[in-house]
Design an enzyme around this catalytic site. Structure first.
Site, PDB file in Angstrom:
ATOM      1  N   GLY A   1       0.784  -1.225   0.000  1.00 54.09           N
ATOM      2  CA  GLY A   1       0.000   0.000   0.000  1.00 54.09           C
ATOM      3  C   GLY A   1       0.817   1.277   0.000  1.00 54.09           C
TER       4      GLY A   1
ATOM      5  N   ARG B   1     -15.292  18.063   8.074  1.00 50.48           N
ATOM      6  CA  ARG B   1     -16.378  17.984   9.062  1.00 50.48           C
ATOM      7  C   ARG B   1     -15.859  17.866  10.492  1.00 50.48           C
ATOM      8  NH1 ARG B   1     -19.994  13.547   5.868  1.00 50.48           N
ATOM      9  NH2 ARG B   1     -17.885  12.883   5.275  1.00 50.48           N
TER      10      ARG B   1
ATOM     11  N   LYS C   1     -33.766  20.656  12.042  1.00 53.99           N
ATOM     12  CA  LYS C   1     -33.431  19.241  12.100  1.00 53.99           C
ATOM     13  C   LYS C   1     -32.701  18.935  13.390  1.00 53.99           C
ATOM     14  CE  LYS C   1     -28.920  19.410   9.795  1.00 53.99           C
ATOM     15  NZ  LYS C   1     -28.120  18.998   8.638  1.00 53.99           N
TER      16      LYS C   1
ATOM     17  N   ASP D   1     -26.529  22.980  -0.167  1.00 43.39           N
ATOM     18  CA  ASP D   1     -25.623  22.455   0.854  1.00 43.39           C
ATOM     19  C   ASP D   1     -24.224  22.383   0.254  1.00 43.39           C
ATOM     20  OD1 ASP D   1     -24.842  21.599   3.321  1.00 43.39           O
ATOM     21  OD2 ASP D   1     -26.121  19.812   3.375  1.00 43.39           O
TER      22      ASP D   1
ATOM     23  N   ASP E   1     -23.253  13.607   1.225  1.00 42.22           N
ATOM     24  CA  ASP E   1     -22.526  12.366   1.457  1.00 42.22           C
ATOM     25  C   ASP E   1     -23.438  11.179   1.163  1.00 42.22           C
ATOM     26  OD1 ASP E   1     -20.812  10.362   2.217  1.00 42.22           O
ATOM     27  OD2 ASP E   1     -20.339  11.205   4.168  1.00 42.22           O
TER      28      ASP E   1
END
Length: 325
Positions: A45, A103, A201, A229, A233
């Site tokens: 990897g 995020r 929400k 937005d 996702d």
């Protein structure tokens, strides 16, 4: 002996392997070529990168998108930046159309990381002098990087598309939550003072990617709603918001987003959400299997190319916002 020097700046564009189509489109806009390189993965990897041309003294722009597997592509970009630094590039600008870990920009509870800050620190340590990015999840991330950050916005392209295809009469701009109202206000200004609404929400901080949409705050009955937005996702939040708007009597619902992450089952949810159209940019590659009939993808390449040109020529990046920065 008389020494002569060539002080002409040399722009070089480099691309990671995550989204080469975007790099090619940016190169076309700039009238340059993507610098050839060798990049491969070892069996365990590890990533190897080597550039096939000299980078000494260059003004290097390293473009990498960050779809899944995000960690691999972030590491590849860091390795590319390190290779440029060790190859004596004069200035290195990291271009992250979709900023990874955005995020995670603050601690919600104890013993949590601030991963967005960690990404900024990694880029700086690798050798990046500057960052170009598009529609950060929160503006505060700009302050995480110790150097210039050009925070670009796709709103202009998205709003132009909405204006061209849907006009500005009978339009309402809807934020999917109260935290995006300021962005919605800029959208409203771009759409000739359209009225605003937002979805109330609730979210369980212990359960990722699950949001419960409750009710509309604002008048949407009979209006064409532009639901905005920065990213989509799994699509649960936006699909739920479309239903809430429809239940409140909204007419057509158009979804506009910068970053189409589209983790499963987003494509299915959006296709069946009841939205007339979903508009996204190509900051992230959207493979064929995740494209659906009512999806429109706009190219972010012109904006990135203009930004690169202004940075390279020491011009004004702010001028690209047309007063909306």
């Amino acid at each position: 002996m008389t020494w002569t020097t060539d002080n002409q700046k040399n722009l070089m564009l480099f691309s990671g392997r995550a989204h080469p189509e975007l790099a090619d489109a940016v190169a076309d806009q700039l009238g340059v070529k993507v610098t050839p390189q060798t990049a491969r993965d070892f069996a365990n990897g590890e990533i190897f990168v080597r550039f096939e041309e000299s980078v000494r003294g260059s003004d290097a722009f390293v473009l990498q998108s960050h779809p899944a597997p995000l960690n691999k592509w972030l590491m590849e970009q860091l390795i590319m930046i390190d290779a440029l630094k060790r190859g004596s590039a004069k200035r290195i600008t990291a271009i992250l159309p979709f900023y990874p870990y955005a995020r995670q920009d603050k601690k919600h509870r104890g013993r949590e990381p601030i991963s967005a800050r960690l990404v900024a620190d990694l880029l700086k340590t690798a050798g990046a002098d500057r960052i170009i990015t598009v529609d950060l999840h929160t503006d505060q991330i700009q302050g995480f990087f110790d150097g210039p950050v050009d925070h670009m916005h796709a709103q202009g392209q998205l709003a132009d598309y909405v204006r061209e295809h849907y006009g500005t009469d009978n339009i309402c701009v809807v934020s999917p939550d109260s935290g995006r109202v300021r962005v919605a206000e800029k959208w409203a200004d771009a759409l000739n003072g359209a009225p605003l609404a937002f979805i109330h929400k609730t979210r369980d901080p212990l359960v990722p990617n699950q949001v419960k949409s409750n009710r509309v705050v604002g008048e949407v009955e009979g209006l064409t709603c532009v639901l905005i937005d920065d990213m989509i996702d799994t699509g649960g939040t936006i699909a739920g918001a479309v239903k809430v708007l429809k239940d409140a009597g909204a007419g057509e619902v158009i979804i506009a987003t910068t970053h189409g992450v589209f983790s499963d089952p987003a494509a299915e949810r959006l296709a069946n959400s009841g939205a007339k159209e979903v508009i996204a940019t190509d900051t992230l590659p959207i493979p064929t299997e995740k494209r659906f009939s009512n999806l429109t993808v706009l190219s972010i390449a012109p904006l990135l190319a203009q930004t690169i040109r202004e940075v390279f020529e020491n011009g004004s990046v702010t001028s690209l916002f047309d007063g909306n920065a």
